[in-house]
Enzyme design. Structure first.
Site, PDB file in Angstrom:
ATOM      1  N   ARG A  84       0.745  -1.172   0.156  1.00  0.00           N
ATOM      2  CA  ARG A  84       0.137   0.275   0.038  1.00  0.00           C
ATOM      3  C   ARG A  84       0.435   1.653  -0.120  1.00  0.00           C
ATOM      4  O   ARG A  84       0.591   2.339  -0.446  1.00  0.00           O
ATOM      5  CB  ARG A  84      -0.947   0.152   1.070  1.00  0.00           C
ATOM      6  CG  ARG A  84      -2.059   0.943   1.306  1.00  0.00           C
ATOM      7  CD  ARG A  84      -2.723   0.619   2.905  1.00  0.00           C
ATOM      8  NE  ARG A  84      -2.185   0.166   3.325  1.00  0.00           N
ATOM      9  CZ  ARG A  84      -2.365  -0.134   4.446  1.00  0.00           C
ATOM     10  NH1 ARG A  84      -4.058  -0.453   5.173  1.00  0.00           N
ATOM     11  NH2 ARG A  84      -1.466  -0.794   6.045  1.00  0.00           N
ATOM     12  N   ARG A  85       1.984   1.321   1.124  1.00  0.00           N
ATOM     13  CA  ARG A  85       3.225   2.376   1.052  1.00  0.00           C
ATOM     14  C   ARG A  85       4.140   2.306   0.702  1.00  0.00           C
ATOM     15  O   ARG A  85       4.693   1.437   1.199  1.00  0.00           O
ATOM     16  CB  ARG A  85       3.111   2.866   2.241  1.00  0.00           C
ATOM     17  CG  ARG A  85       1.491   3.239   3.077  1.00  0.00           C
ATOM     18  CD  ARG A  85       1.561   2.875   4.623  1.00  0.00           C
ATOM     19  NE  ARG A  85       1.457   1.740   4.771  1.00  0.00           N
ATOM     20  CZ  ARG A  85       1.321   1.195   6.689  1.00  0.00           C
ATOM     21  NH1 ARG A  85       2.349   2.194   7.309  1.00  0.00           N
ATOM     22  NH2 ARG A  85       1.445   0.552   6.639  1.00  0.00           N
ATOM     23  N   GLY A 127       2.118  -7.535  22.367  1.00  0.00           N
ATOM     24  CA  GLY A 127       1.903  -7.836  21.165  1.00  0.00           C
ATOM     25  C   GLY A 127       1.156  -8.335  20.645  1.00  0.00           C
ATOM     26  O   GLY A 127       1.028  -9.671  18.989  1.00  0.00           O
ATOM     27  N   LYS A 136     -11.587 -19.267  10.065  1.00  0.00           N
ATOM     28  CA  LYS A 136     -11.035 -20.520  10.045  1.00  0.00           C
ATOM     29  C   LYS A 136     -12.040 -21.881  11.182  1.00  0.00           C
ATOM     30  O   LYS A 136     -12.010 -23.038   9.841  1.00  0.00           O
ATOM     31  CB  LYS A 136     -10.529 -20.483  11.340  1.00  0.00           C
ATOM     32  CG  LYS A 136      -8.965 -19.357  11.320  1.00  0.00           C
ATOM     33  CD  LYS A 136      -8.460 -19.529  12.553  1.00  0.00           C
ATOM     34  CE  LYS A 136      -7.422 -18.007  11.843  1.00  0.00           C
ATOM     35  NZ  LYS A 136      -6.655 -17.771  13.451  1.00  0.00           N
TER      36      LYS A 136
HETATM   37  P1  NDP Z   1      -0.331  -6.820   8.037  1.00  0.00           P
HETATM   38  O1  NDP Z   1      -1.689  -5.983   8.106  1.00  0.00           O
HETATM   39  O2  NDP Z   1       0.996  -6.711   8.310  1.00  0.00           O
HETATM   40  O3  NDP Z   1       0.433  -6.550   6.319  1.00  0.00           O
HETATM   41  C1  NDP Z   1      -0.152  -5.855   5.354  1.00  0.00           C
HETATM   42  C2  NDP Z   1       0.209  -6.170   3.993  1.00  0.00           C
HETATM   43  O4  NDP Z   1      -0.513  -6.195   2.742  1.00  0.00           O
HETATM   44  C3  NDP Z   1       1.375  -4.690   3.966  1.00  0.00           C
HETATM   45  O5  NDP Z   1       2.121  -5.026   3.514  1.00  0.00           O
HETATM   46  C4  NDP Z   1       0.625  -3.874   2.961  1.00  0.00           C
HETATM   47  O6  NDP Z   1       0.819  -2.492   2.737  1.00  0.00           O
HETATM   48  C5  NDP Z   1      -0.688  -4.412   2.451  1.00  0.00           C
HETATM   49  N1  NDP Z   1      -1.502  -3.910   1.828  1.00  0.00           N
HETATM   50  C6  NDP Z   1      -2.927  -3.739   2.435  1.00  0.00           C
HETATM   51  N2  NDP Z   1      -3.687  -2.972   2.116  1.00  0.00           N
HETATM   52  C7  NDP Z   1      -2.870  -3.397   0.735  1.00  0.00           C
HETATM   53  C8  NDP Z   1      -3.395  -2.862  -0.694  1.00  0.00           C
HETATM   54  N3  NDP Z   1      -5.072  -2.349  -0.948  1.00  0.00           N
HETATM   55  N4  NDP Z   1      -2.496  -3.081  -2.066  1.00  0.00           N
HETATM   56  C9  NDP Z   1      -1.574  -3.679  -2.253  1.00  0.00           C
HETATM   57  N5  NDP Z   1      -1.179  -3.499  -0.982  1.00  0.00           N
HETATM   58  C10 NDP Z   1      -1.899  -3.594   0.717  1.00  0.00           C
HETATM   59  O7  NDP Z   1      -0.855  -8.273   7.949  1.00  0.00           O
HETATM   60  P2  NDP Z   1      -0.408 -10.196   7.729  1.00  0.00           P
HETATM   61  O8  NDP Z   1       0.768  -9.851   7.334  1.00  0.00           O
HETATM   62  O9  NDP Z   1      -0.235  -9.911   9.681  1.00  0.00           O
HETATM   63  O10 NDP Z   1      -1.723 -10.313   7.593  1.00  0.00           O
HETATM   64  C11 NDP Z   1      -1.718 -10.377   6.329  1.00  0.00           C
HETATM   65  C12 NDP Z   1      -3.125 -11.908   5.883  1.00  0.00           C
HETATM   66  O11 NDP Z   1      -2.038 -13.266   6.793  1.00  0.00           O
HETATM   67  C13 NDP Z   1      -4.151 -11.575   6.943  1.00  0.00           C
HETATM   68  O12 NDP Z   1      -5.447 -12.185   5.473  1.00  0.00           O
HETATM   69  C14 NDP Z   1      -3.989 -12.127   7.951  1.00  0.00           C
HETATM   70  O13 NDP Z   1      -5.445 -12.200   8.389  1.00  0.00           O
HETATM   71  C15 NDP Z   1      -3.412 -13.653   7.481  1.00  0.00           C
HETATM   72  N6  NDP Z   1      -2.599 -14.147   8.296  1.00  0.00           N
HETATM   73  C16 NDP Z   1      -2.205 -13.339   9.408  1.00  0.00           C
HETATM   74  C17 NDP Z   1      -1.286 -14.047  10.575  1.00  0.00           C
HETATM   75  C18 NDP Z   1      -0.818 -13.214  11.995  1.00  0.00           C
HETATM   76  O14 NDP Z   1       0.125 -13.955  12.838  1.00  0.00           O
HETATM   77  N7  NDP Z   1       0.081 -11.738  11.302  1.00  0.00           N
HETATM   78  C19 NDP Z   1      -1.615 -15.611  10.892  1.00  0.00           C
HETATM   79  C20 NDP Z   1      -2.234 -15.918  10.038  1.00  0.00           C
HETATM   80  C21 NDP Z   1      -2.768 -15.858   8.693  1.00  0.00           C
HETATM   81  P3  NDP Z   1       1.621  -1.299   3.471  1.00  0.00           P
HETATM   82  O15 NDP Z   1       3.676  -2.509   4.252  1.00  0.00           O
HETATM   83  O16 NDP Z   1       2.576  -0.939   2.360  1.00  0.00           O
HETATM   84  O17 NDP Z   1       1.078  -0.947   4.848  1.00  0.00           O
HETATM   85  N1  HSE Z   2      -5.717 -12.960  15.158  1.00  0.00           N
HETATM   86  C1  HSE Z   2      -4.761 -13.907  14.885  1.00  0.00           C
HETATM   87  C2  HSE Z   2      -4.857 -15.219  16.536  1.00  0.00           C
HETATM   88  C3  HSE Z   2      -3.261 -14.844  14.394  1.00  0.00           C
HETATM   89  O1  HSE Z   2      -4.784 -14.356  17.472  1.00  0.00           O
HETATM   90  O2  HSE Z   2      -4.931 -16.336  16.306  1.00  0.00           O
HETATM   91  C4  HSE Z   2      -4.243 -14.819  12.623  1.00  0.00           C
HETATM   92  O3  HSE Z   2      -5.402 -15.833  12.561  1.00  0.00           O
END
Ligand code: NDP
Ligand code: HSE
Length: 437
Positions: free
Chosen positions: A42-43, A185, A203
């Protein structure tokens, strides 16, 4: 094999790191090197630390990246419904393979993705969407396809498991434990999706779809969060030799006409300390699968975090890349059973009900009568002086009743009627009980 990475946040940045660190091994396992064609974010100006990747690969044009002819596999780790749905449908229809961690999208509209994959002929893999690093969806959709799964019971949300484990360990209330989870966190600034059970419900829908060969969406899942769980509930559970967990439960059953159905629910429940899920503490996840021939199976590990989730994403990338090189695709979605989803009122559960009642003759009879009227059988009754004080006749008494299995609607109606009795001063707590007692 050229990869388009959509998203480079918590998970995406670890995908980049693993692709870099394991490049040689991954190439050997697949039979071709993996190359990042572009990374959509996004950024563009965001500081991404020392990420081992060419900064020129970053773009804000996700759709343009997906449409490139030199992209074979699209990895989506952005999250949310739109624009992710539009991107992935576009990629799949164009014959690309997709790996996604997006449980919200899969539970909301998995059908659109599966249909697009069938149309385009590419693979759709989503191991990371449920229980992070734990290999769980592949076993359900491949290893257990020769068996019949009867029930899946899981702790699939790490944040709420951390909070409930902290409440259990320290006697803290929900708000205090949530504060600790936020400081460490585990909980996000807006914890709604976790504490209100939306994340676990998404899920649960994915697990039920795979386990029962039936399309189950988020709207089919009965959902309750943990915000109402009190320190008193946790203490009461302890007194019963139990602990409280936010469970996702997907089970086969039958309706009144004997037709096979499934029920899918997410709610806090008391489980006995001897249950395999009771010892799953901290932010860990675990899923207990009961299959006809295999018997009970337990899957345990980290359900969240950048590196654990990236491990599952990379496993999928290897699988779909191998398929592309071999010119094959994995079996398509299996939804042939098409079982109806039973409403929560018909789900069979047990209740633990804690009442503050008047301490006088006939009270037990009146309370038991309410249960009898709703055809709910009482398993155990425990009575003590109000507030757990010294024994002896007082004004009030604490009454704890645990029921046998009954339809949830009958149990709910019982509690409603109990609340209306003048001898019942208050219904202090109502919790479902799972896993035998
Ligand atoms: P984050 O919020 O950390 O990262 C999201 C990323 O998507 C960022 O890089 C952001 O860009 C980018 N983004 C957001 N909007 C847009 C857009 N419109 N166009 C292009 N890029 C975009 O999310 P997570 O990594 O935590 O999670 C990602 C996925 O994984 C989700 O579906 C989540 O449910 C899943 N997930 C996450 C887990 C976790 O522990 N975090 C565990 C299991 C699943 P920018 O960097 O520029 O902000
Ligand atoms: N927010 C979720 C959890 C992590 O606490 O398990 C991503 O699935």
């Amino acid at each position: 094999m050229r990869l388009a990475l959509l998203g480079c946040g918590t998970v995406g940045s670890e995908v980049v790191r693993l692709l870099h660190e394991q490049a040689t091994d991954l190439a050997a396992r697949i039979g071709a090197p993996l190359e990042i064609a572009g990374i959509a974010v996004r950024r563009l100006g965001r500081d991404r630390g020392d990420l081992p990747v060419d900064p020129a690969l970053f773009t804000t044009d996700a759709l343009g990246l997906i449409k490139r002819d030199d992209v074979d596999v699209v990895i989506e780790v952005v999250g949310g419904i739109e624009p992710a749905r539009g991107w992935l449908v576009e990629a799949l229809r164009a014959g690309k393979s997709v790996v996604t961690a997006n449980k919200a999208l899969l539970a909301e509209d998995g059908a659109a993705l599966h249909d697009a994959a069938a149309e385009g002929g590419g693979d759709l893999y989503y191991e990371a969407s449920v229980a992070g690093a734990i290999p769980l969806l592949r076993p359900l959709r491949e290893s257990l396809h020769g068996d019949r799964i009867n029930r899946v019971t899981g702790i699939v949300n790490g944040t709420t498991n951390f909070i409930l484990s902290a409440m259990d360990a320290t006697g803290a209330g929900f708000a205090e434990a949530l504060e600790e989870a936020t400081e460490l966190g585990y909980a996000e600034a807006d914890p709604t999706a976790d504490v209100e059970g939306f994340d676990a419900a998404a899920k649960a829908a994915i697990l039920a779809s795979l386990a029962f060969h039936t399309r189950v969406g988020a709207a089919d899942v009965h959902r309750e969060g943990i915000t109402e769980v009190t320190a008193a509930d946790v203490a009461s559970a302890k007194a019963m030799g139990c602990t409280i967990k936010l469970l996702c439960i997907a089970a086969r059953g039958a309706d009144a006409a004997g037709r096979e159905t499934v029920s899918v629910r997410v709610h806090p429940a008391m489980i006995p300390l001897g249950h395999p899920l009771a010892s799953v503490g901290d932010a860990f996840n675990a899923v207990f699968v009961e299959a006809e021939a295999a018997g009970p199976l337990m899957f345990y590990g980290r359900g969240a975090g950048g590196a654990p989730t990236a491990s599952a994403v990379l496993g999928d990338v290897v699988a779909v890349s191998r398929n592309r090189l071999a010119g094959v695709r994995s079996a398509s979605e299996s939804a042939y059973a098409d079982l109806p989803v039973r409403p929560m009122g018909e789900a069979l559960t047990r209740y633990h009900i804690s009442l503050d009642v008047a301490d006088r003759p006939g009270v037990l009879e009146a309370v038991a009568g309410v249960f009898a009227r709703h055809d709910v059988s009482i398993a155990t009754v425990r009575q003590g002086p109000a507030g757990g004080g010294a024994a002896g006749r007082g004004e009030d008494a604490d009454l704890v009743i645990v029921t046998h299995v009954a339809p949830d609607a009958a149990l709910a109606a019982t509690v409603r009627e109990l609340r209306g009795l003048d001898i019942v001063r208050s219904v202090a707590s109502v919790l479902r009980v799972e896993g035998g007692l």
